[in-house]
Enzyme design. Structure first.
Site, mmCIF file in Angstrom:
data_model
loop_
_atom_site.group_PDB
_atom_site.id
_atom_site.type_symbol
_atom_site.label_atom_id
_atom_site.label_comp_id
_atom_site.label_asym_id
_atom_site.label_seq_id
_atom_site.Cartn_x
_atom_site.Cartn_y
_atom_site.Cartn_z
ATOM 1 N N GLN A 92 -4.308 -1.780 9.828
ATOM 2 C CA GLN A 92 -4.166 -3.101 9.203
ATOM 3 C C GLN A 92 -4.684 -4.185 10.153
ATOM 4 O OE1 GLN A 92 -3.061 -3.642 5.954
ATOM 5 N NE2 GLN A 92 -3.781 -5.713 6.333
ATOM 6 N N LYS A 128 0.843 -1.204 0.000
ATOM 7 C CA LYS A 128 0.000 0.000 0.000
ATOM 8 C C LYS A 128 0.880 1.257 0.000
ATOM 9 C CE LYS A 128 -3.705 -2.520 2.224
ATOM 10 N NZ LYS A 128 -4.279 -3.033 3.456
ATOM 11 N N ASP A 170 -10.972 2.507 4.498
ATOM 12 C CA ASP A 170 -11.164 1.058 4.384
ATOM 13 C C ASP A 170 -12.654 0.726 4.332
ATOM 14 O OD1 ASP A 170 -9.346 -0.923 3.956
ATOM 15 O OD2 ASP A 170 -8.674 -1.075 6.036
#
Ligand code: NAP
Length: 296
Positions: A96, A52, A119
């Site tokens: 994450q 990412k 997200d």
């Protein structure tokens, strides 16, 4: 059979985003900024986060990586999120997953400012998605929609079977495919571990989205001729002959299923790359919304 190639489709999205960023920066404004929090040093999470951050650099985004030890307390992690929530230079925040067991993922996700929830896991984002309102779509289902759009796969009126009902993949995927949007309007069956007769249901599917985390689960006898196969699964399977000691396997037995399909995503090189594309699209939207708010 045509391959739905994540490298090709994600490259197209990244090029489009790079051009947008170049335009923004040419006006003297700052670039979009994604902050990623990584707790501990889980191998797969390290790989995802590195990828990412690297892609942010490729397209001209700023990124910040916040690393914390595995024994960070929940309170300290929530405090990190508050710091990023308040930081006006940060547009998107991603924590994450998975987090260590002593930390509630739900609490952490809910602590993220919904305007920075790139997200798309925050309850506000999930609620908006359910109501068909503009929102941050979870990156993996969003990436799959971008893939369908890139290859212009008609979906209207099709029967889609989604295997897996997680909040990050299966359930939002079923909402998107059943929604009234250009790559939706499917009739969707959402399956899970208590679904009886899964094979019969899959045999009726024009589109199968496999998101259950069982390598090679979807076999040719479950697939009707000409079906579209989207493989979300990513599992590390031990393999002494591989350089790293493991191979990445999808939820579909690719070699056996591909000849029966009309379109199919490979693993690796399919949905995983589109997930990053979805995340970066969300980050640009978060940036644009923030700039719009500042102008008001
Ligand atoms: P998850 O939270 O573990 O959910 C798995 C789902 O599959 C659950 O709903 C479970 O049902 C269902 N399931 C498990 N075994 C089943 C079976 N035998 N028959 C029918 N349904 C079954 O997993 P996830 O986070 O959604 O991830 C799924 C897979 O996608 C994993 O391999 C993950 O690594 C991968 N993934 C890939 C990406 C990407 O970028 N490509 C992103 C995210 C995840 P119950 O609800 O009844 O338990």
């Amino acid at each position: 059979m045509q391959l739905l190639d994540g490298r090709v489709a994600s490259k197209a999205v990244k090029e489009q985003l790079k051009a947008e960023v170049e335009k923004i920066v040419a006006t003297g404004a700052r670039a979009p900024h994604l902050a990623v929090i990584l707790v501990g040093n889980n191998g797969a999470s390290e790989t995802y986060v590195a990828s990412k951050v690297k892609t942010c650099a490729e397209i001209g985004y700023q990124s910040t990586m916040v690393r914390r030890d595995l024994d960070i307390t929940e309170a300290d992690l929530l405090a990190e999120i508050q710091k990023l929530n308040k930081d006006q230079s940060v547009d998107g925040i991603l924590v994450q997953l998975p987090l260590p067991k002593h930390i509630s993922e739900q609490k952490v996700i809910a602590a993220i400012d919904p305007t920075k929830d790139v997200d798309g896991f925050h309850p506000v984002s999930a609620g908006n998605l359910t109501l068909g309102m503009p929102t941050f779509i979870p990156a993996t289902p969003y990436g799959i929609m971008l893939m369908l759009e890139h290859y212009q796969i008609p979906t209207k009126g099709k029967h889609a079977v989604v295997i897996g009902r997680s909040n990050i993949v299966g359930r939002p995927m079923s909402i998107l495919l059943s929604g009234n949007n250009p790559y939706g309007n499917c009739t969707v069956t959402l399956c899970h571990s208590h679904t009886p007769n899964l094979q019969d249901i899959c045999l009726q599917a024009d589109i199968i989205v496999a998101a259950l985390g069982r390598p090679g689960f979807v076999q040719p006898e479950m697939v009707k001729d000409g079906a579209i196969i989207i493989d979300v699964g990513i599992t590390r399977v031990e393999d002494a002959t591989a350089k790293k000691g493991y191979r990445i396997k999808g939820d579909v037995d690719f070699e056996a299923v591909a000849p029966k399909s009309s379109y199919i995503t490979p693993v690796p090189g399919g949905v995983g790359l589109m997930t990053i594309a979805g995340l970066l699209k969300n980050t640009l939207v978060a940036y644009e919304n923030r700039q719009e708010d500042l102008r008001r």
